[in-house]
Design a protein around this motif. Sequence first.
Motif, short mmCIF file in Angstrom:
data_model
loop_
_atom_site.label_atom_id
_atom_site.label_comp_id
_atom_site.label_asym_id
_atom_site.label_seq_id
_atom_site.Cartn_x
_atom_site.Cartn_y
_atom_site.Cartn_z
N GLY A 30 0.79 -1.21 0.00
CA GLY A 30 0.00 0.00 0.00
C GLY A 30 0.83 1.27 0.00
O GLY A 30 0.30 2.35 -0.22
N THR A 31 2.13 1.12 0.24
CA THR A 31 3.03 2.27 0.24
C THR A 31 3.96 2.22 -0.96
O THR A 31 3.91 3.08 -1.83
CB THR A 31 3.83 2.34 1.55
OG1 THR A 31 2.92 2.50 2.65
CG2 THR A 31 4.82 3.50 1.54
N LEU A 32 4.81 1.21 -1.02
CA LEU A 32 5.73 1.08 -2.15
C LEU A 32 5.13 0.26 -3.28
O LEU A 32 5.48 0.47 -4.44
CB LEU A 32 7.04 0.42 -1.69
CG LEU A 32 7.87 1.21 -0.66
CD1 LEU A 32 9.12 0.41 -0.30
CD2 LEU A 32 8.24 2.59 -1.19
N VAL A 33 4.24 -0.67 -2.95
CA VAL A 33 3.65 -1.53 -3.97
C VAL A 33 2.16 -1.72 -3.69
O VAL A 33 1.69 -1.53 -2.57
CB VAL A 33 4.32 -2.93 -4.02
CG1 VAL A 33 5.82 -2.82 -4.27
CG2 VAL A 33 4.05 -3.71 -2.73
N THR A 34 1.45 -2.12 -4.73
CA THR A 34 0.09 -2.63 -4.58
C THR A 34 0.11 -4.10 -5.01
O THR A 34 0.84 -4.49 -5.92
CB THR A 34 -0.91 -1.84 -5.44
OG1 THR A 34 -0.50 -1.87 -6.81
CG2 THR A 34 -1.00 -0.40 -4.98
N VAL A 35 -0.69 -4.91 -4.33
CA VAL A 35 -0.77 -6.33 -4.65
C VAL A 35 -2.23 -6.73 -4.70
O VAL A 35 -3.11 -6.08 -4.13
CB VAL A 35 -0.03 -7.20 -3.60
CG1 VAL A 35 1.46 -6.86 -3.55
CG2 VAL A 35 -0.65 -7.04 -2.22
N ASP A 36 -2.49 -7.83 -5.40
CA ASP A 36 -3.86 -8.34 -5.48
C ASP A 36 -4.04 -9.40 -4.38
O ASP A 36 -3.68 -10.54 -4.55
CB ASP A 36 -4.16 -8.92 -6.87
CG ASP A 36 -3.21 -10.04 -7.24
OD1 ASP A 36 -2.10 -10.11 -6.67
OD2 ASP A 36 -3.57 -10.87 -8.10
N ARG A 37 -4.61 -8.99 -3.27
CA ARG A 37 -4.85 -9.90 -2.15
C ARG A 37 -6.11 -10.73 -2.43
O ARG A 37 -7.05 -10.25 -3.08
CB ARG A 37 -5.03 -9.11 -0.86
CG ARG A 37 -3.82 -8.27 -0.46
CD ARG A 37 -4.15 -7.46 0.77
NE ARG A 37 -3.05 -6.58 1.15
CZ ARG A 37 -2.07 -6.91 1.96
NH1 ARG A 37 -2.02 -8.13 2.47
NH2 ARG A 37 -1.10 -6.05 2.26
N PRO A 38 -6.19 -11.96 -1.90
CA PRO A 38 -7.42 -12.74 -2.06
C PRO A 38 -8.61 -12.02 -1.45
O PRO A 38 -8.53 -11.49 -0.33
CB PRO A 38 -7.12 -14.04 -1.29
CG PRO A 38 -5.63 -14.11 -1.20
CD PRO A 38 -5.15 -12.70 -1.16
N ALA A 39 -9.71 -11.97 -2.17
CA ALA A 39 -10.91 -11.33 -1.65
C ALA A 39 -11.45 -12.09 -0.44
O ALA A 39 -12.01 -11.51 0.48
CB ALA A 39 -11.97 -11.23 -2.74
N ASP A 40 -11.30 -13.41 -0.45
CA ASP A 40 -11.75 -14.27 0.64
C ASP A 40 -10.58 -15.17 1.03
O ASP A 40 -10.41 -16.26 0.47
CB ASP A 40 -12.95 -15.10 0.19
CG ASP A 40 -13.56 -15.93 1.31
OD1 ASP A 40 -12.88 -16.14 2.33
OD2 ASP A 40 -14.72 -16.36 1.16
N PRO A 41 -9.74 -14.74 1.98
CA PRO A 41 -8.56 -15.53 2.33
C PRO A 41 -8.90 -16.95 2.79
O PRO A 41 -8.19 -17.89 2.43
CB PRO A 41 -7.92 -14.72 3.46
CG PRO A 41 -8.37 -13.32 3.23
CD PRO A 41 -9.77 -13.45 2.68
N ALA A 42 -9.97 -17.09 3.56
CA ALA A 42 -10.33 -18.44 4.04
C ALA A 42 -10.62 -19.36 2.87
O ALA A 42 -10.17 -20.53 2.84
CB ALA A 42 -11.54 -18.35 4.96
N PRO B 283 1.01 -13.12 -5.10
CA PRO B 283 0.41 -11.92 -5.69
C PRO B 283 1.00 -11.47 -7.01
O PRO B 283 2.17 -11.69 -7.31
CB PRO B 283 0.70 -10.87 -4.62
CG PRO B 283 2.04 -11.28 -4.09
CD PRO B 283 2.04 -12.79 -4.10
N ALA B 284 0.17 -10.82 -7.79
CA ALA B 284 0.67 -9.94 -8.84
C ALA B 284 1.03 -8.63 -8.15
O ALA B 284 0.32 -8.17 -7.26
CB ALA B 284 -0.39 -9.72 -9.91
N VAL B 285 2.13 -8.03 -8.55
CA VAL B 285 2.68 -6.88 -7.84
C VAL B 285 2.86 -5.72 -8.80
O VAL B 285 3.34 -5.89 -9.93
CB VAL B 285 4.04 -7.22 -7.19
CG1 VAL B 285 4.66 -6.00 -6.52
CG2 VAL B 285 3.88 -8.37 -6.19
N GLU B 286 2.50 -4.53 -8.35
CA GLU B 286 2.74 -3.32 -9.13
C GLU B 286 3.46 -2.31 -8.24
O GLU B 286 3.00 -2.00 -7.13
CB GLU B 286 1.43 -2.72 -9.63
CG GLU B 286 1.62 -1.46 -10.48
CD GLU B 286 0.33 -0.90 -11.00
OE1 GLU B 286 0.36 0.21 -11.58
OE2 GLU B 286 -0.72 -1.55 -10.84
#
Length: 210
Positions: A9-21, A88-91
């Motif tokens: 959220g600071t240096l990168v954005t990542v695609d976190r799982p919408a439902d981790p469980a 994750p995909a990372v940007e």
Amino acid sequence: MGVSFDLFGTLVTVDRPADPAAAIATELANRDVTVPDDWADAYAEPHVDAPEGAEVPLPAHVSRALASRDVDYDHNAARRAVVAAFDPAVETRSGAREAIAAARERGLIALCSNCSVPELVGRTLVRSDFERDDFDAVVTSVGCGWRKPAPEIFELTAAKLDVDPADLVHVGDDPATDGGIEAVGGTALLLEDASLDEIPDRLARLEDEP
């Protein structure tokens, strides 16, 4: 002056799982682990009695959740499932490299990140525009056992940079966690107050203050 940066959220954005469980359940099933019918409930329950501010590694939580439902499994399966679920995909965010370069001009720099998933910070760096060697120290909550805003993680980060906590400047996006640096006398540069592109100028102003 030492400078530390939050990662996600600071240096990168990542695609976190919408439902981790659910994501972890899929990866457990892929490893022939029986997923309890009430897995969502088991995942949501606390299973590790940790001190306030301590980090509970997610594989430990998942292992205890499975054990609470009497599921037999290879204990390595929980770790492997968690790591796979958070792949994750990372940007890299605009202005991130310039902020790191500006901090480097002022001394040693560190990464100080909350992350309960083993290997995730390292894999994120590999997929970003950064390298591990861009930082003099990498401090993660899963590695040190404490989550921001706990003072211990900031004190450890300052020690890694060989500065007093009061001389540590921490750049982050979350006042509730990254703002914890102020409890140990350090300075928070929060992205809610200014953009990442403004960090070089803000660091320069701090350096000029008496």
